[in-house]
Write an enzyme that holds these catalytic residues in place. Structure first.
Site, PDB file in Angstrom:
ATOM      1  N   PHE A 115       0.877  -1.173   0.000  1.00 46.81           N
ATOM      2  CA  PHE A 115       0.000   0.000   0.000  1.00 46.81           C
ATOM      3  C   PHE A 115       0.912   1.220   0.000  1.00 46.81           C
ATOM      4  O   PHE A 115       1.197   1.817   1.023  1.00 46.81           O
ATOM      5  CB  PHE A 115      -0.922  -0.036   1.228  1.00 46.81           C
ATOM      6  CG  PHE A 115      -2.181   0.757   1.047  1.00 46.81           C
ATOM      7  CD1 PHE A 115      -3.173   0.320   0.190  1.00 46.81           C
ATOM      8  CD2 PHE A 115      -2.381   1.941   1.732  1.00 46.81           C
ATOM      9  CE1 PHE A 115      -4.339   1.047   0.012  1.00 46.81           C
ATOM     10  CE2 PHE A 115      -3.537   2.675   1.568  1.00 46.81           C
ATOM     11  CZ  PHE A 115      -4.520   2.230   0.711  1.00 46.81           C
ATOM     12  N   HIS A 116       1.415   1.570  -1.182  1.00 47.25           N
ATOM     13  CA  HIS A 116       2.446   2.591  -1.354  1.00 47.25           C
ATOM     14  C   HIS A 116       1.843   3.992  -1.466  1.00 47.25           C
ATOM     15  O   HIS A 116       0.675   4.202  -1.158  1.00 47.25           O
ATOM     16  CB  HIS A 116       3.332   2.251  -2.559  1.00 47.25           C
ATOM     17  CG  HIS A 116       2.546   2.014  -3.811  1.00 47.25           C
ATOM     18  ND1 HIS A 116       2.194   3.039  -4.655  1.00 47.25           N
ATOM     19  CD2 HIS A 116       2.029   0.877  -4.343  1.00 47.25           C
ATOM     20  CE1 HIS A 116       1.500   2.546  -5.675  1.00 47.25           C
ATOM     21  NE2 HIS A 116       1.382   1.238  -5.501  1.00 47.25           N
ATOM     22  N   ALA A 117       2.648   4.945  -1.902  1.00 46.40           N
ATOM     23  CA  ALA A 117       2.258   6.356  -1.908  1.00 46.40           C
ATOM     24  C   ALA A 117       1.016   6.663  -2.737  1.00 46.40           C
ATOM     25  O   ALA A 117       0.150   7.417  -2.302  1.00 46.40           O
ATOM     26  CB  ALA A 117       3.425   7.215  -2.392  1.00 46.40           C
TER      27      ALA A 117
END
Length: 87
Positions: A14-16
């Site tokens: 669950f990145h930027a």
């Protein structure tokens, strides 16, 4: 109260980008909501708090409550994640 659970499928976790989309979508509502991963909680309106959860592929994330909005009434908080995860 109902909760929305999702297992992360993206290789990058669950990145930027999905975190930013989640914050943007959450900003449309009056109420606060939290996201939980591995026992850690973060306010969905705070980008760095969400990213600090370090949610990785295969881990579950939970949004445990509903959002109360002035114009739309009660909205399941889980409606935020599909928006954040859309390409």
């Amino acid at each position: 109260m109902k909760k929305f659970e999702y297992v992360i499928k993206d290789e990058l976790g669950f990145h930027a980008r999905p975190s930013a989309k989640l914050v943007k979508e959450a900003g449309k509502f009056e109420s606060k909501a939290t996201i939980i991963c591995n026992g850690k909680e973060a306010d969905v309106s705070k980008l760095f708090a969400i990213m600090a959860l370090g949610a990785k592929k295969g881990e579950g994330i939970i949004i445990p409550e509903a959002i109360i909005d002035k114009t739309m009434g009660i909205i399941p908080a889980g409606t935020l994640l599909p928006v954040a995860l859309a390409s």
